[in-house]
Design an enzyme around this catalytic site. Structure first.
Site, mmCIF file in Angstrom:
data_model
loop_
_atom_site.group_PDB
_atom_site.id
_atom_site.type_symbol
_atom_site.label_atom_id
_atom_site.label_comp_id
_atom_site.label_asym_id
_atom_site.label_seq_id
_atom_site.Cartn_x
_atom_site.Cartn_y
_atom_site.Cartn_z
ATOM 1 N N ASP A 198 12.204 -0.491 46.372
ATOM 2 C CA ASP A 198 12.707 0.504 45.414
ATOM 3 C C ASP A 198 12.489 1.900 45.993
ATOM 4 O OD1 ASP A 198 13.924 1.220 42.988
ATOM 5 O OD2 ASP A 198 12.003 1.486 41.971
ATOM 6 N N ASP A 216 4.654 3.631 44.015
ATOM 7 C CA ASP A 216 5.306 2.590 43.208
ATOM 8 C C ASP A 216 5.846 1.431 44.041
ATOM 9 O OD1 ASP A 216 6.270 1.154 41.143
ATOM 10 O OD2 ASP A 216 7.809 2.578 40.510
#
Length: 329
Positions: A198, A216
């Site tokens: 991502d 993240d």
């Protein structure tokens, strides 16, 4: 109400104090996160911490360990990341009331300023370093990003769940089948490794004096390296040739890149659209989701989404790299 939905400040503080073996102040500031529950905490000595409580049922302990191992491997290579802290009982994953959690040091940064060519080169160098760390071992308990292992089940979930009706279901099945047929063919022979998964620019922060920090890793997968490159682009592949070349120039200072993977960019974009639709379908009973996406599942919604997929299918057909490959046109 589940324990996850009923996380109170007292329960958060008790869990982290027990897990870390430290005393905390009363600070429990919630941070934006739809999937997980994330809070800023503070020790009595003034150290700021971030506690993440993982949504139950999404990842098991082994899959979370794969994520933590990847982040720690990046940290060992001096790539700026926020690595999970070791808990008092050992390891980095705590368990309270059936919920897994982890604690991280608070490391803030600002949005990266893309200053001309050097900015794209820096992004490429960062991706190359992450993938260099990614090659060190496998992630045996994470998803494998491949049309047959992720996209096909996602399509099946949407169709079997009754989210599309009549002609909409037929159109959706038709366009996704055509996309998958191309995707399976183009994935043949592609090497897969641990990747961020991502890696868009909102997950890359500038830390003055330290460089670019990537955050993240929650969606890390085993997948093609180009997944972490196309998400950085400002436009479709045919309109971002300069940026692709600069990113790869920086990337190849640390890792070789198989140029054949560039043919996957627009395919991966279509796969991401399907993934997001599938993920949303699992959230339809969640009040917060319904508040954020009030028209999800309506006839108008599916008209837009199917039109987007049909458009993306034609983008794939017109990808210059696929035309040159001669594999299926």
């Amino acid at each position: 109400m589940s324990a996850f939905d009923d996380l109170t400040p007292d329960r958060i503080l008790d869990a982290v104090e027990t897990g870390m073996g430290c005393s905390l102040t009363g600070l429990t500031a919630p941070l934006p996160s739809y999937i997980n529950r994330v809070y800023e905490l503070e020790t009595v000595s003034g150290e700021k911490l971030i506690a993440k409580f993982y949504r139950p049922g999404r990842w098991n302990r082994d899959a979370l360990q794969d994520e933590h191992d990847f982040v720690c491997d990046c940290a060992a290579e001096e790539i700026p990341v926020a690595a999970p802290l070791e808990l008092a009982g050992g390891g980095t994953i705590g368990d309270v009331d059936g919920m897994f959690y982890a604690v991280f040091p608070k490391r803030s940064g600002r949005e990266m300023d893309l200053c001309g060519e050097e900015g794209w080169l820096r992004l490429g160098r960062l991706a190359g370093r992450i993938h260099q760390a990614g090659w060190q071992r496998d992630a045996q308990h994470r998803l494998v990003m491949h049309p047959e292992t992720t996209t096909v089940p996602e399509i099946g979930q949407l169709l079997a769940g009754g989210f599309l009706r009549g002609g909409q279901a037929d159109r959706f099945k038709d366009v996704t089948s055509r996309i998958v047929e191309i995707a399976v063919r183009e994935f043949e022979g592609v090497e897969l490794q641990r990747i961020h998964g991502d890696c868009h620019r909102a997950n890359i922060l500038e830390r003055p004096g330290e460089g670019l920090m990537v955050i993240d890793f929650d969606d890390m997968v085993t997948g093609p390296a180009v997944q972490d490159i196309w998400l950085l682009l400002p436009d479709h592949a045919n309109n971002a040739r300069t940026e692709i070349n600069l990113i790869l120039e920086g990337y190849e200072q640390f890792m070789e890149f198989d140029d054949r993977q560039l043919r996957l960019i627009e395919i991966l974009r279509a796969m991401r659209i399907i993934y997001f639709l599938s993920w949303c379908s699992t959230q339809v009973d969640d009040f917060k989701f319904r508040s954020n996406f009030p028209d999800w599942g309506s006839d108008m919604f599916w008209q837009r989404e199917i039109a987007d997929l049909e458009h993306q299918y034609h983008v794939i057909l017109n990808d210059d790299r696929l035309k040159r490959s001669g594999n299926w046109i």
